[in-house]
Design a protein around this motif. Structure first.
Motif, mmCIF file in Angstrom:
data_model
loop_
_atom_site.group_PDB
_atom_site.id
_atom_site.type_symbol
_atom_site.label_atom_id
_atom_site.label_comp_id
_atom_site.label_asym_id
_atom_site.label_seq_id
_atom_site.Cartn_x
_atom_site.Cartn_y
_atom_site.Cartn_z
ATOM 1 N N SER A 86 1.044 -1.280 0.199
ATOM 2 C CA SER A 86 -0.367 -0.246 -0.021
ATOM 3 C C SER A 86 0.813 1.603 -0.061
ATOM 4 C CB SER A 86 -0.920 0.140 1.063
ATOM 5 O OG SER A 86 -0.148 -0.445 2.293
ATOM 6 N N LEU B 149 1.715 1.752 -2.952
ATOM 7 C CA LEU B 149 1.250 1.756 -3.824
ATOM 8 C C LEU B 149 0.997 3.727 -4.025
ATOM 9 C CD1 LEU B 149 -1.732 -0.692 -4.008
ATOM 10 C CD2 LEU B 149 -0.011 -0.285 -6.398
ATOM 11 N N TYR B 150 0.535 3.701 -2.874
ATOM 12 C CA TYR B 150 0.880 5.574 -2.653
ATOM 13 C C TYR B 150 1.404 6.302 -3.230
ATOM 14 C CZ TYR B 150 0.859 9.866 0.362
ATOM 15 O OH TYR B 150 0.810 10.870 0.475
ATOM 16 N N HIS C 98 1.088 5.363 -7.400
ATOM 17 C CA HIS C 98 0.216 5.587 -8.226
ATOM 18 C C HIS C 98 -0.131 7.000 -8.824
ATOM 19 C CE1 HIS C 98 -1.720 7.195 -4.670
ATOM 20 N NE2 HIS C 98 -3.764 9.112 -5.823
ATOM 21 N N GLY D 129 -0.648 6.389 -12.359
ATOM 22 C CA GLY D 129 -1.516 5.589 -12.795
ATOM 23 C C GLY D 129 -2.633 7.507 -13.142
ATOM 24 N N ILE D 130 -2.185 8.199 -12.390
ATOM 25 C CA ILE D 130 -3.300 9.861 -12.528
ATOM 26 C C ILE D 130 -2.272 10.430 -13.350
ATOM 27 C CG2 ILE D 130 -4.537 11.457 -10.970
ATOM 28 C CD1 ILE D 130 -5.744 8.820 -10.521
ATOM 29 N N THR E 188 -4.761 0.692 -14.045
ATOM 30 C CA THR E 188 -4.924 -0.252 -12.471
ATOM 31 C C THR E 188 -3.967 -1.266 -12.296
ATOM 32 O OG1 THR E 188 -7.607 1.278 -12.117
ATOM 33 C CG2 THR E 188 -6.699 -0.690 -10.258
ATOM 34 N N VAL F 20 -0.389 0.374 -12.217
ATOM 35 C CA VAL F 20 0.482 0.969 -11.063
ATOM 36 C C VAL F 20 -0.354 -0.144 -9.440
ATOM 37 C CG1 VAL F 20 -0.713 1.459 -9.433
ATOM 38 C CG2 VAL F 20 -0.661 2.828 -11.661
ATOM 39 N N ILE F 21 -0.563 -1.655 -10.314
ATOM 40 C CA ILE F 21 -0.188 -2.841 -9.101
ATOM 41 C C ILE F 21 1.210 -3.265 -9.765
ATOM 42 C CG2 ILE F 21 -1.031 -4.378 -8.298
ATOM 43 C CD1 ILE F 21 -4.296 -3.875 -8.363
ATOM 44 N N GLY G 19 3.710 -0.944 -8.559
ATOM 45 C CA GLY G 19 3.932 -0.676 -6.850
ATOM 46 C C GLY G 19 4.481 -2.147 -6.434
#
Length: 160
Positions: free
Chosen positions: A88, A91-92, A95, A99-100, A123, A126-127, A130
Motif C-alpha cells: 500500500s 502504491l501510494y 499511483h 496512474g493519475i 490500475t 500501477v499495482i 507498486g
C-alpha cells in the motif's frame, strides 16, 4: 481571506479530512459495534458529505467500499487485500505520477468508449509497478533501517 477559501483553495486536501476521520472511527469501533450500527452511525453521514461535496461518483464508490467492508468482515484477511495492504505505501507513492498523470494525458485523446479499458489497464499497471517498487525500494529500505541501532547514534546532549 476567509476560512472557507483557505480550506478549499490553499489547502485542498482539507476536504478529505472528514472521510479520513470517519474511516478511522469506523475501524476503531468495528470490533465493538455491529455492522448495522457502523453503517448507520458512520457510513451514511460520510456518504451524504461525499454526495454534497464531491458528487455522485464519490457517493457510489464510498458506499460500495463501505458495504463490502461492513458486510464481508473477512474480506480484509483475503489474500488479494493482504497483498494490497503489503504494497500500500508503494502504491501510494506510485499511483499519482504513473496512474493519475497518465490517465490525465490519455483520456482527452482517446474515444470515450476506451476510457474503462484504459482505467483497468492503468490500475493493473500501477499495482504491478507498486509491487516492483515494494520489492526494489521499500523492502531494502526496511532491511537497512532495521540495521540502524539508536544506541550507536551520538546524542546531542552527550556531546556537551
Amino acid at each position: 481571506i476567509t476560512v472557507g477559501y483557505f480550506i478549499k483553495e490553499v489547502w485542498p486536501f482539507a476536504s478529505y479530512l472528514p472521510f479520513f476521520a470517519f474511516g478511522f472511527l469506523v475501524v476503531w469501533h468495528m470490533k465493538r459495534l455491529s455492522s448495522t450500527v457502523v453503517v448507520v452511525a458512520y457510513i451514511l453521514p460520510v456518504a451524504a458529505l461525499a454526495a454534497i461535496d464531491h458528487g455522485m461518483t464519490w457517493l457510489i464508490a464510498g458506499l460500495l467500499a463501505a458495504s463490502l467492508i461492513a458486510i464481508i468482515p473477512d474480506l480484509k484477511a483475503s489474500r488479494p487485500f493482504l497483498f494490497l495492504g503489503m504494497i500500500s505505501y508503494s502504491l501510494y507513492l506510485i499511483h499519482f505520477p504513473l496512474g493519475i498523470k497518465t490517465m490525465n494525458v490519455l483520456m482527452p485523446r482517446v474515444p470515450e468508449l476506451l476510457h474503462g479499458g484504459i482505467f483497468v489497464f492503468l490500475t493493473v499497471l500501477v499495482i504491478g509497478a507498486g509491487w516492483i517498487f515494494y520489492r526494489l525500494v521499500e523492502l531494502p529500505a526496511i532491511g537497512w533501517s532495521s540495521k540502524v541501532r539508536l544506541s550507536d547514534v551520538p546524542r546531542k546532549d552527550a556531546e556537551k
